[in-house]
Design an enzyme around this catalytic site. Structure first.
Site, PDB file in Angstrom:
ATOM      1  N   ARG A  68     -40.336 -43.020 -35.082  1.00 38.53           N
ATOM      2  CA  ARG A  68     -40.102 -42.891 -33.636  1.00 38.53           C
ATOM      3  C   ARG A  68     -38.963 -41.894 -33.366  1.00 38.53           C
ATOM      4  O   ARG A  68     -38.824 -41.364 -32.283  1.00 38.53           O
ATOM      5  CB  ARG A  68     -39.823 -44.254 -32.989  1.00 38.53           C
TER       6      ARG A  68
ATOM      7  N   TYR B 142     -47.229 -31.262  -8.761  1.00 40.53           N
ATOM      8  CA  TYR B 142     -48.175 -32.135  -9.457  1.00 40.53           C
ATOM      9  C   TYR B 142     -48.031 -33.544  -8.880  1.00 40.53           C
ATOM     10  O   TYR B 142     -46.908 -34.048  -8.754  1.00 40.53           O
ATOM     11  CB  TYR B 142     -47.864 -32.117 -10.956  1.00 40.53           C
TER      12      TYR B 142
ATOM     13  N   ASP C 188     -41.253 -26.979 -13.994  1.00 38.90           N
ATOM     14  CA  ASP C 188     -42.526 -27.361 -14.615  1.00 38.90           C
ATOM     15  C   ASP C 188     -43.321 -26.064 -14.799  1.00 38.90           C
ATOM     16  O   ASP C 188     -43.806 -25.483 -13.830  1.00 38.90           O
ATOM     17  CB  ASP C 188     -43.257 -28.361 -13.715  1.00 38.90           C
TER      18      ASP C 188
ATOM     19  N   LYS D  30     -52.554 -29.139 -21.062  1.00 43.05           N
ATOM     20  CA  LYS D  30     -53.255 -28.073 -20.347  1.00 43.05           C
ATOM     21  C   LYS D  30     -53.398 -26.827 -21.230  1.00 43.05           C
ATOM     22  O   LYS D  30     -54.027 -26.893 -22.264  1.00 43.05           O
ATOM     23  CB  LYS D  30     -52.539 -27.799 -19.035  1.00 43.05           C
TER      24      LYS D  30
HETATM   25  C1  LIG Z   1     -51.219 -32.265 -15.651  1.00 46.45           C
HETATM   26  C2  LIG Z   1     -49.874 -31.887 -15.178  1.00 46.45           C
HETATM   27  C3  LIG Z   1     -48.773 -32.708 -15.442  1.00 46.45           C
HETATM   28  C4  LIG Z   1     -48.895 -34.045 -16.131  1.00 46.45           C
HETATM   29  O1  LIG Z   1     -49.201 -33.929 -17.468  1.00 46.45           O
HETATM   30  P1  LIG Z   1     -49.972 -35.057 -18.335  1.00 46.45           P
HETATM   31  O2  LIG Z   1     -50.050 -34.433 -19.673  1.00 46.45           O
HETATM   32  O3  LIG Z   1     -51.297 -35.276 -17.662  1.00 46.45           O
HETATM   33  O4  LIG Z   1     -49.156 -36.297 -18.298  1.00 46.45           O
HETATM   34  C5  LIG Z   1     -47.543 -32.267 -15.018  1.00 46.45           C
HETATM   35  N1  LIG Z   1     -47.378 -31.102 -14.359  1.00 46.45           N
HETATM   36  C6  LIG Z   1     -48.418 -30.296 -14.079  1.00 46.45           C
HETATM   37  C7  LIG Z   1     -48.192 -29.015 -13.335  1.00 46.45           C
HETATM   38  C8  LIG Z   1     -49.703 -30.659 -14.481  1.00 46.45           C
HETATM   39  O5  LIG Z   1     -50.743 -29.856 -14.174  1.00 46.45           O
END
Ligand SMILES: *Cc1c(COP(=O)(O)O)cnc(C)c1O
Length: 401
Positions: A75, A128, A199, A224
């Site tokens: 962990r 998001y 982000d 993504k």
């Molecule tokens: C999908 C997404 C997230 C969240 O990510 P997960 O891997 O689904 O938890 C955060 N920020 C953006 C811009 C996203 O497109």
């Protein structure tokens, strides 16, 4: 016995890699498109594997006072994380390796935890929806207060920074594709002592590197573009501030929001092709956005690559490409927009983005989406298929409206 000992010796060489001294330390001259292919690999020794193995273990041989950097327990540390963290840190031009998390949201939760208790978080109205939902929950619990801003309106954001603790940025925003003047906002945050968090999921570090523009912390949904094949849920944080990194590492260890070794391996494998995937999906996106903008059944299109797009000038100045997400409005209402998505034959109606396959989703189907996101707005995550096949599918579905 001899051959086994030999193997253990070779394996130890591999496993002794730690995040501060990668055997295949990348050359500083490497282009990022080369770094993603050649970085995070074992040293070029005879019989060394070309890829690091996946380490499935919960614990490590360890007794007595643990030495600094000792792994101890899985962990805390896993050798499978190291090459991915190293490559992502280098892509973001950070001084330290990234930190992987079990999802983008796990990374976002760790980042939001940096807002001091009772602190003020400046947040784009269109972000998001998971980031919006989590910060709203924290606000409802009295943990912090949110100042919503239009991230494309630089004056609005600067006004909100007064007395704030953390600036959260998405650019381009999900799903509205608004583009922020990142260097200005990050400099204004810095001059006021406001911690800035970006982000960078939509742009990826191939198109935009927020740490080089003054951001304190970068957040990724690795799910993504970085992993790129819609088969992994994973997140990451990147910073050049070593004490901040230590704090976030401590958070990850104690909250247990760790990435599985198999997912991390798949994510690194996905990163290898990110440059060619993005090159192709961006090319497709430009063609589709232009054609959608000229289609009689389409009411509006947002894509920073369109000359008439409000974000075009900024994206051209600040980014190395326009990305591969298009937002468009079609149909008179939610039901018609849903019909449109249902009529696609090649394009998949599904949430998420950044995979090799094209996905479409009417975002307002989620109750957590802000009310200012139009009911008939469809987010199209453009993949790497042949563009004419994608256009034929869009056309036939639009014609049914
Ligand atoms: C999908 C997404 C997230 C969240 O990510 P997960 O891997 O689904 O938890 C955060 N920020 C953006 C811009 C996203 O497109």
């Amino acid at each position: 016995m001899k051959s086994i000992r030999g193997f253990v010796g070779a394996a130890r060489k591999v496993f002794s890699m730690n995040s501060s001294s990668m055997p295949s330390a990348p050359s500083p001259q490497w282009d990022p498109k080369t770094l993603i292919v050649a970085g995070g690999r074992p040293a070029h020794d005879t019989d060394a594997p070309v890829n690091y193995p996946v380490t499935f273990t919960s614990t490590y041989h360890s007794q007595g006072q643990a030495a600094a950097g000792e792994r101890v327990y899985a962990r805390f540390s896993n050798p499978t994380w190291d090459p991915f963290e190293e490559v992502l840190g280098q892509l973001e031009v950070a001084d330290s390796p990234a930190l992987v998390f079990s999802s983008g949201m796990a990374a976002i939760a760790a980042a939001l935890n940096l807002v001091p208790t009772g602190g003020v978080l400046v947040m784009p109205k269109h972000s998001y929806n998971g980031s919006l939902a989590l910060s709203s929950e924290l606000q409802a619990a009295g943990r912090l207060s949110i100042r919503p801003v239009d991230i494309a309106d630089t004056d609005d954001v600067i006004a909100a920074l007064q007395g704030a603790d953390v600036l959260w940025v998405e650019s381009p925003t999900n799903p509205m594709l608004e583009v922020a003047d990142l260097p200005v906002l990050l400099a204004e945050a810095k001059s006021r002592g406001v911690l800035s968090i970006v982000d960078n999921t939509f742009a990826t570090p191939l198109l935009q590197r927020p740490l080089t523009l003054g951001a304190d912390l970068v957040v990724h949904s690795v799910t993504k573009y970085l992993s790129g094949h819609s088969d992994v849920i994973m997140g990451a944080l990147v910073t050049s501030d070593e004490s901040l990194r230590q704090k976030l590492h401590g958070y990850r260890t104690l909250h247990g929001a760790i990435s599985s070794p198999m997912d991390t391996f798949l994510a690194l494998r996905g990163v290898r092709t990110m440059a060619v995937r993005i090159e192709r999906s961006q090319k497709n996106s430009q063609v589709l956005a232009e054609r959608l903008a000229g289609h009689p059944k389409v009411q509006a299109v947002r894509y920073p690559g369109l000359e008439q797009d409000p974000g075009h000038e900024r994206a051209t100045r600040l980014m190395d490409g326009y990305g591969s997400v298009i937002a468009f409005q079609a149909g008179q209402d939610a039901a018609q927009a849903d019909q449109l998505v249902a009529a696609f034959e090649l394009i998949t109606g599904a949430t998420s983005l950044g995979g090799v396959e094209t996905l479409a989703e009417r975002r307002a189907r989620h109750g957590s989406e802000p009310e200012t996101v139009p009911e008939n707005l469809i987010r199209l995550s453009v993949g790497i298929e042949e563009v004419e096949d994608l256009w034929r599918d869009l056309q036939q579905a639009l014609e049914q409206l």
